[in-house]
Design a protein around this motif. Structure first.
Motif, mmCIF file in Angstrom:
data_model
loop_
_atom_site.group_PDB
_atom_site.id
_atom_site.type_symbol
_atom_site.label_atom_id
_atom_site.label_comp_id
_atom_site.label_asym_id
_atom_site.label_seq_id
_atom_site.Cartn_x
_atom_site.Cartn_y
_atom_site.Cartn_z
ATOM 1 N N GLU A 233 -48.700 55.364 -29.009
ATOM 2 C CA GLU A 233 -48.278 55.429 -30.393
ATOM 3 C C GLU A 233 -47.575 56.777 -30.573
ATOM 4 O O GLU A 233 -48.180 57.831 -30.375
ATOM 5 C CB GLU A 233 -49.493 55.352 -31.323
ATOM 6 N N VAL A 234 -46.301 56.712 -30.920
ATOM 7 C CA VAL A 234 -45.552 57.952 -31.102
ATOM 8 C C VAL A 234 -45.821 58.476 -32.505
ATOM 9 O O VAL A 234 -45.631 57.770 -33.498
ATOM 10 C CB VAL A 234 -44.037 57.715 -30.899
ATOM 11 N N LYS A 235 -46.348 59.700 -32.569
ATOM 12 C CA LYS A 235 -46.692 60.282 -33.880
ATOM 13 C C LYS A 235 -46.671 61.801 -33.751
ATOM 14 O O LYS A 235 -46.290 62.350 -32.712
ATOM 15 C CB LYS A 235 -48.082 59.803 -34.299
ATOM 16 N N GLU A 236 -47.094 62.450 -34.827
ATOM 17 C CA GLU A 236 -47.150 63.900 -34.791
ATOM 18 C C GLU A 236 -48.231 64.368 -33.804
ATOM 19 O O GLU A 236 -49.279 63.740 -33.700
ATOM 20 C CB GLU A 236 -47.559 64.407 -36.176
ATOM 21 N N SER A 237 -47.991 65.468 -33.155
ATOM 22 C CA SER A 237 -49.009 66.028 -32.250
ATOM 23 C C SER A 237 -50.093 66.702 -33.064
ATOM 24 O O SER A 237 -49.860 67.085 -34.213
ATOM 25 C CB SER A 237 -48.382 67.085 -31.349
ATOM 26 N N PRO A 238 -51.269 66.860 -32.459
ATOM 27 C CA PRO A 238 -52.323 67.601 -33.169
ATOM 28 C C PRO A 238 -51.887 69.049 -33.428
ATOM 29 O O PRO A 238 -51.020 69.579 -32.749
ATOM 30 C CB PRO A 238 -53.512 67.531 -32.216
ATOM 31 N N MET A 239 -52.534 69.640 -34.433
ATOM 32 C CA MET A 239 -52.185 70.999 -34.846
ATOM 33 C C MET A 239 -52.180 71.992 -33.692
ATOM 34 O O MET A 239 -51.291 72.826 -33.573
ATOM 35 C CB MET A 239 -53.179 71.489 -35.909
ATOM 36 N N TRP A 240 -53.199 71.955 -32.832
ATOM 37 C CA TRP A 240 -53.293 72.977 -31.777
ATOM 38 C C TRP A 240 -52.072 72.933 -30.865
ATOM 39 O O TRP A 240 -51.552 73.965 -30.440
ATOM 40 C CB TRP A 240 -54.593 72.817 -30.963
ATOM 41 N N GLN A 242 -49.040 71.681 -31.694
ATOM 42 C CA GLN A 242 -47.872 72.164 -32.441
ATOM 43 C C GLN A 242 -47.863 73.692 -32.494
ATOM 44 O O GLN A 242 -46.823 74.332 -32.320
ATOM 45 C CB GLN A 242 -47.892 71.609 -33.865
ATOM 46 N N GLN A 243 -49.030 74.261 -32.778
ATOM 47 C CA GLN A 243 -49.110 75.722 -32.891
ATOM 48 C C GLN A 243 -48.760 76.405 -31.568
ATOM 49 O O GLN A 243 -48.085 77.426 -31.550
ATOM 50 C CB GLN A 243 -50.507 76.154 -33.354
ATOM 51 N N ARG A 244 -49.266 75.839 -30.472
ATOM 52 C CA ARG A 244 -48.966 76.462 -29.172
ATOM 53 C C ARG A 244 -47.471 76.403 -28.870
ATOM 54 O O ARG A 244 -46.894 77.355 -28.370
ATOM 55 C CB ARG A 244 -49.764 75.775 -28.059
ATOM 56 N N LEU A 245 -46.877 75.242 -29.196
ATOM 57 C CA LEU A 245 -45.437 75.132 -28.935
ATOM 58 C C LEU A 245 -44.666 76.126 -29.800
ATOM 59 O O LEU A 245 -43.764 76.820 -29.312
ATOM 60 C CB LEU A 245 -44.960 73.696 -29.202
ATOM 61 N N MET A 246 -45.034 76.198 -31.080
ATOM 62 C CA MET A 246 -44.316 77.135 -31.952
ATOM 63 C C MET A 246 -44.514 78.570 -31.469
ATOM 64 O O MET A 246 -43.580 79.373 -31.486
ATOM 65 C CB MET A 246 -44.761 76.959 -33.408
ATOM 66 N N ALA A 247 -45.717 78.886 -31.006
ATOM 67 C CA ALA A 247 -45.962 80.236 -30.481
ATOM 68 C C ALA A 247 -45.082 80.507 -29.260
ATOM 69 O O ALA A 247 -44.671 81.633 -29.004
ATOM 70 C CB ALA A 247 -47.431 80.389 -30.118
ATOM 71 N N ALA A 248 -44.794 79.421 -28.509
ATOM 72 C CA ALA A 248 -43.977 79.582 -27.301
ATOM 73 C C ALA A 248 -42.491 79.480 -27.615
ATOM 74 O O ALA A 248 -41.662 79.529 -26.711
ATOM 75 C CB ALA A 248 -44.365 78.520 -26.270
ATOM 76 N N GLY A 249 -42.166 79.304 -28.901
ATOM 77 C CA GLY A 249 -40.759 79.244 -29.285
ATOM 78 C C GLY A 249 -40.150 77.867 -29.127
ATOM 79 O O GLY A 249 -38.946 77.735 -28.951
ATOM 80 N N VAL A 250 -40.990 76.819 -29.168
ATOM 81 C CA VAL A 250 -40.493 75.453 -29.018
ATOM 82 C C VAL A 250 -40.798 74.678 -30.300
ATOM 83 O O VAL A 250 -41.906 74.756 -30.833
ATOM 84 C CB VAL A 250 -41.169 74.743 -27.819
ATOM 85 N N ARG A 251 -39.833 73.910 -30.794
ATOM 86 C CA ARG A 251 -40.034 73.144 -32.022
ATOM 87 C C ARG A 251 -40.774 71.845 -31.715
ATOM 88 O O ARG A 251 -40.348 71.089 -30.851
ATOM 89 C CB ARG A 251 -38.665 72.813 -32.623
ATOM 90 N N PRO A 252 -41.868 71.571 -32.402
ATOM 91 C CA PRO A 252 -42.569 70.300 -32.189
ATOM 92 C C PRO A 252 -41.738 69.129 -32.719
ATOM 93 O O PRO A 252 -41.063 69.271 -33.740
ATOM 94 C CB PRO A 252 -43.855 70.448 -33.016
ATOM 95 N N HIS A 253 -41.773 67.989 -32.008
ATOM 96 C CA HIS A 253 -41.055 66.780 -32.461
ATOM 97 C C HIS A 253 -42.038 65.644 -32.673
ATOM 98 O O HIS A 253 -42.372 65.288 -33.787
ATOM 99 C CB HIS A 253 -39.999 66.379 -31.429
ATOM 100 N N ASN A 254 -42.505 65.077 -31.552
ATOM 101 C CA ASN A 254 -43.549 64.050 -31.629
ATOM 102 C C ASN A 254 -44.425 64.220 -30.404
ATOM 103 O O ASN A 254 -44.098 64.998 -29.504
ATOM 104 C CB ASN A 254 -42.918 62.650 -31.706
#
Ligand code: ZN
Lengths: 799, 345
Positions: A233-240, A242-254
């Motif tokens: 099921e393609v959906k939003e990733s869990p917060m943790w 998303q946060q790790r990706l944003m911390a690494a400079g990557v935009r979360p998608h799905n």
């Protein structure tokens, strides 16, 4: 590379060092930490709120009045975001809260309605806009349904983290992953590295029952692993996540795309996810593109491919530009049910070429270009499968579809401890060397005073003995290296004669009153040859950054004059600049003929002592005098010969010659040129320094100070205006012979008392005999000869 | 007669006292002591006196004459001094007016820094080598262990003129050329010069800038020799109490590679805006010459080793003089350039 310390702790114990201290240790060991970023910097009193109701503000279209449960109470907050709605969990900055940039939240009234705090977007928490998931980019961020109302957002969503920004040198591609950084930190802190545990349940069906694989270019793609995960099921990733990706400079998608990016950041291994159904054929074929084959990449650009480009196809058409970017035709979307995860080893040269050709760089291509770890290709695919089964509810098909022709044995380097110490000038103990190599997790064997070191494949920068020297030294500490000086034979050192003369010229020009300028070698096509003594074909850059800096100069003057104009435009009316530097002429060699020139430009007043009535504007003779003085300094004889050049005054220009060779130009700017450059009277000159320095200067031997007096006689002549003083001077000198020591013009008159077209020039002639005191008769005899010669030439004597 | 003489004396002395300038006093001298004056007349008239009175009268006349002369000289000295004083008084000038300006230029700040560094290394036995600014790809990259396609070429996006010719991106090709020319012999050189990179000009970037590199090759050159040499440089250039530290880094032409920081010369290491609160300022890159570079130039890298270092005069000038914008070096504003007139000794 951005490294979240919270994330890093998954793999290595950072000993709870303060982030700045950890950063300093990493820097001192070889990877420069450019910045230490506290993600919670300036944040306080921010909680999870539940929007119980949300109504339009009666006085303002764009505002909503929300009743928000913040745990201890339900309170009214006015919100301007378009995506606010009842039933959402949101980020609430309570009155008294602080946001980045020093903003402080207070109770307020907005259009008559009370507002007790602010509902925040991620940008307002200090996250860069380009990293915020698209759905929330224009509004507030919506937290998961299970978020605990009233709880602290900063700690619950991992914002209490510090990110180290690493400035990686090209050799340390191994540190372009969290695991790579963990190995480095482990070596520095003497800590073990814990790899992620990969476990998941496989389906009964095998991946190969659904997918076939052909590799047509095994040199460019020696290893390809595909995993198939179905029922996702393609959906939003869990917060943790998303946060790790944003911390690494990557935009979360799905969740699917995020998992591939997460594993990329974790292992440094690029992954790609295809929508299995959109592949249509159940086949993946890797081959080189056909000429002019087309693909639309994920960024929406249609690209025309060349034979050099490696592509992933479904057996028919390209579905991805291998190692660079996926294709739009197989992109994972909301409707995707089954995905193919690709983990592959692409040869770096092939990726670099494609990336350069299409001017397209991605996180994947930059890693492939520098070389990925061949031993992480398969684990990364497994890790992605695990995360997809956990986060997307997918079922991983058994096994992988794999093509594997990749050599991946460890490089072995032989080095002796003596070699290491002699290169460093140190005495590091053998045990200490072994300890460092162990910390790096390099396997070592010692034999006959030789170390045989197996270098893990993640460290592809380690190839030779010297690389081991560096590893030992950087972890032992460069502070421990003593300071010595080379024990080589003492050499005298010094400047070459050419370099000495250049300094003499510099000092002379400055003593004469000119400031040294430095201008650019690159100029526009138009001014490249202006004022050039020898114009050659233009030398243009293949890819100039602008037309203004597209072509190599053939004369220094155009830019030097620009500098003069720059100053006069700023009300510095009197300017005297000189420059020494190369001009670039086409020669017969493929290299250019670089000539070092000296150029000067003067404008305004040369002498300004006005309260004593002394004021002298620049003119031709001021600069000519400087050139003559320079010639005297260098003990060469320069001659001035009437000449013409575009941009210079036709009646006030001379070529400067040395032994008959034209080596320079001097003149006043043409009035049109002056106007174009917004300059008043300006005199310029340019000389070929190399020609000036060609001759070795004679040794200086003193001539005896005269013991006998010299005698001076004057002669005034009326001449046609076109006759040059230099011509008359030559005539006088040849008639005067040995006894004539010096000839000097001391007066020039062109005026009313003379016939039109005439001028009067007066010369002062000095006679001298080093052997004796000249008698009046002797001088008269010679002087009469001179006068006779002058008369004969048609000059009219003035009495 | 005696009475007459005394009368004359009184008259003369009165006139002397009354004379207010040199000219008047000279008139008095002529009037009384001149050949036609009364005293001369008196002496002439002595013949009429009886012979026994003559000596007495003669002596008396002389006494009067001497006294008048003495007083006259005395007065003359005073008047002369007075006259000089008046003249000097009238010649007084306003010494606060400006002097006649002496025209004098000065070196560009980059030249100033480069020559200071050159001289420092010359005193340590180095020679200065220079080379072309338009260079072959081979000397600029390949001979320096940067083969075509090397990822580090990204670091220095360059201005190419043709496939194989470019504007040099560093002064290292001079090292490569020197090594090739020396045919395996030891080397000790400094290479200053202009270099070019594809950068947009802004406060901290310039598409044209300068570099100074150093290279030492010999038997048993060690990393400690590099550290010692750089330490001497740092102290001479930035002050005797400077400390240096080496940090590992990467350059394709050296292995190991380091960057050198000096303790901040402004705050001495406490942390300030110059050192961005770290107490250290990055000054240059250096390292041990990579064996590939030695071998490519025909050196036996097992027998001879070397070190190399490179720095940017712009950066050093900016640090030393507190210049905030690199474009100042190439704008040639007289108000900027002329500030580098004075010495710092
Ligand atoms: Zn400081």
């Amino acid at each position: 590379m951005l490294v979240s310390i919270k994330w890093l702790k998954d793999y290595v114990n950072t000993q709870d060092l303060p982030p700045a201290e950890l950063g300093e240790k990493i820097t001192r060991a070889g990877i420069e930490v450019d910045a230490v970023i506290d993600r919670s910097d300036g944040l306080s009193n921010i909680v999870v709120g539940y929007v119980e109701s949300c109504e339009k503000h009666p006085e303002a279209d764009k505002l909503s009045i929300c009743q928000v449960n913040v745990g201890e109470e339900t309170t009214q907050i006015i919100c301007g975001a378009p995506n606010i709605a009842a039933g959402q969990n949101v980020i609430v900055a309570r009155p008294g809260a602080r946001l980045p940039g020093g903003m402080k939240i207070k109770k307020a009234k907005l259009r008559g309605e009370e507002s007790n705090g602010m509902i925040c977007s991620l940008q307002e928490l200090g996250i860069e806009g380009k990293l915020v998931p698209k759905a929330y980019a224009e509004g507030i961020y919506v937290l998961p349904e299970n978020a605990e109302v009233g709880s602290d957002v900063i700690t619950n969503f991992d914002l209490d983290d510090t990110v180290l920004e690493l400035g990686l040198t090209p050799n340390r591609a191994d540190a372009m992953s969290m695991l790579g950084v963990a190995y480095e930190v482990g070596a520095i802190l003497e800590e073990e590295v814990k790899l992620p545990e990969i476990t998941y349940t496989e389906a009964e069906d095998t991946a190969s029952s659904m997918l076939t694989l052909n590799i047509d270019s095994p040199e460019a793609n020696p290893l390809y692993v595909a995993k198939v995960v179905r029922g996702i099921e393609v959906k939003e990733s869990p917060m943790w996540l998303q946060q790790r990706l944003m911390a690494a400079g990557v935009r979360p998608h799905n969740n699917v795309v995020d998992v591939t990016n997460y594993v990329l950041m974790e292992y440094g291994q690029p992954l790609h996810a295809f929508d299995y159904d959109l592949l249509e054929t159940g086949n993946i074929t890797v081959r080189h593109a056909k000429k002019d084959e087309l693909i639309t990449t994920l960024d929406g650009n249609e690209r025309k491919l060349s034979l050099n480009n490696l592509v992933i196809t479904n057996g028919e058409k390209p579905v991805a530009l291998a190692g660079v970017m996926g294709g739009a035709n197989s992109e994972v979307s909301k409707n995707t049910k089954t995905v193919v995860i690709e983990s592959a080893y692409f040869e770096s040269g092939s990726i670099r070429q494609t990336s350069k050709e299409h001017n397209l760089r991605s996180d994947a291509s930059s890693r492939y270009e520098k070389g990925v770890d061949p031993n992480r290709v398969i684990p990364a695919a497994e890790r992605a499968a695990q995360l997809l089964s956990e986060l997307a509810g997918g079922e991983v098909l058994a096994g992988s579809v794999i093509f594997d022709k990749l050599q991946r044995e460890e490089k072995v380097v032989h080095v002796s401890p003596d070699f290491i110490n002699s290169r460093l000038g140190m005495k590091i103990r053998f045990d200490d060397m072994l300890d460092i190599l162990n910390r790096l997790q390099f396997k070592t064997e010692a034999m006959n005073n030789q170390l045989m070191i197996s270098v893990p494949t993640r460290r592809q920068d380690i190839q030779i003995e010297e690389d081991i020297v560096e590893e030992i030294a950087r972890l032992y500490g460069y502070d421990e290296i003593p300071s010595t000086l080379p024990e080589t034979a003492t050499t005298p050192g010094g400047l070459s004669p050419y370099q000495q003369k250049r300094r003499i010229v510099r000092n002379y020009m400055e003593g004469a009153g000119l400031l040294q300028a430095t201008t650019y070698s690159l100029t526009s096509e138009k001014s490249a040859t202006q004022f050039a003594m020898k114009q050659t074909e233009l030398t243009r850059l293949l890819m100039p950054m602008s037309e203004e800096r597209s072509t190599l100069r053939q004369s220094i003057l155009p830019h030097l004059l620009e500098s003069v104009s720059y100053n006069t435009a700023r009300r510095t009316d009197s300017v005297a600049l000189y420059e020494t530097g190369s001009v670039f002429l086409k020669g017969h060699d493929e290299l250019l003929n670089e000539e070092e020139h000296l150029a000067a430009a003067i404008t305004g007043l040369w002498l300004d002592n006005s309260w004593q009535g002394e004021k002298k504007a620049v003119d031709f003779f001021v600069l000519k005098g400087i050139v003559e003085g320079l010639a005297a300094k260098l003990d060469i004889e320069l001659e001035f010969e009437r000449g013409e050049m575009d941009g210079l005054h036709p009646g006030r220009t001379a070529f400067i010659t040395l032994d008959g060779r034209r080596i320079g130009i001097i003149g006043q700017l043409h009035p049109n040129e002056q106007k174009a450059r917004d300059l008043k009277t300006t005199i310029v000159m340019e000389l070929n320094l190399a020609e000036l320095f060609k001759e070795q200067t004679e040794p200086l031997v003193y001539t005896q100070v005269p013991r006998y007096p010299s005698i001076t006689r004057d002669v005034a002549l009326v001449l046609s205006k076109i006759v040059e003083a230099g011509t008359i001077e030559k005539l006088i000198r040849s008639a005067g012979g040995k006894l004539l020591k010096d000839v000097r013009v001391f007066d020039l008159y062109e005026g009313d008392n003379l016939e039109a077209g005439k001028k009067s020039v007066a010369f002062s002639l000095t006679y001298f005999d080093p052997e004796k005191t000249l008698t009046d008769e002797e001088v008269t005899a010679v002087h009469d000869k001179v006068v006779g010669a002058l008369k004969e030439s048609g000059a009219e004597l003035r009495s | 007669m005696e009475a007459q003489l005394n009368e004359l004396k009184t008259q003369a002395l009165d006139k002397i006292a009354a004379a207010s300038n040199v000219k008047e006093l000279n008139a008095v001298r002529v009037a009384y002591l001149g050949k036609k004056g009364p005293i001369t007349d008196l002496l002439k008239g002595m013949g009429k006196l009886p012979a026994e009175e003559r000596p007495k009268m003669g002596a008396l006349v002389n006494v009067v004459r001497e006294e008048v002369t003495a007083r006259l000289e005395e007065r003359m000295a005073i008047l002369e001094e007075q006259a000089i004083n008046e003249k000097l008084q009238s010649e007084t000038i306003d010494i606060t007016l400006p002097g006649r300006p002496v025209k004098s230029g000065n070196a560009h700040p980059l030249t100033r820094v480069i020559e200071e560094i050159e001289d420092l290394f010359i005193s340590m036995g180095y020679e200065i080598e220079e080379g072309p600014e338009v260079e072959k790809d081979y000397y600029n990259f390949e001979a320096l262990n940067l083969p075509k396609g090397h990822p580090a070429r990204d670091m220095q996006d360059s201005f190419y003129i043709s496939e194989d010719i470019l504007l040099r991106t560093h002064t290292s090709p001079v090292q490569a050329r020197t090594m090739e020319a020396k045919g395996g012999e030891p080397i000790k050189i400094i290479c200053p010069g202009k270099v070019y990179r594809r950068d947009n000009d802004d406060a901290t970037h310039s598409h044209q800038f300068t570099q100074i590199e150093g290279l030492v090759i010999g038997e048993d050159i060690r990393m400690s020799d590099l550290k010692g040499t750089l330490s001497v440089f740092a102290k001479k250039m930035f002050g005797e109490d400077r400390e240096i530290r080496l940090r590992p880094s990467f350059f394709p032409f050296t292995e190991p590679s380091v960057e050198m920081d000096i303790s901040c010369f402004k705050c001495g290491g406490e942390g300030c805006n110059v050192c961005k609160k770290t107490g250290w300022i990055e000054i240059l890159g250096a390292g041990m010459v990579h064996p590939n570079v030695l071998e490519m130039a025909g050196y036996d890298s097992k027998r001879l080793t070397g070190f190399a270092f490179g720095m940017g005069p712009e950066r050093i000038a900016m640090l030393k003089y507190g210049i905030e914008d690199i474009r100042h070096f190439y704008t040639n504003d007289v108000r900027f350039l002329s500030q580098f007139q004075r010495t710092e000794v």
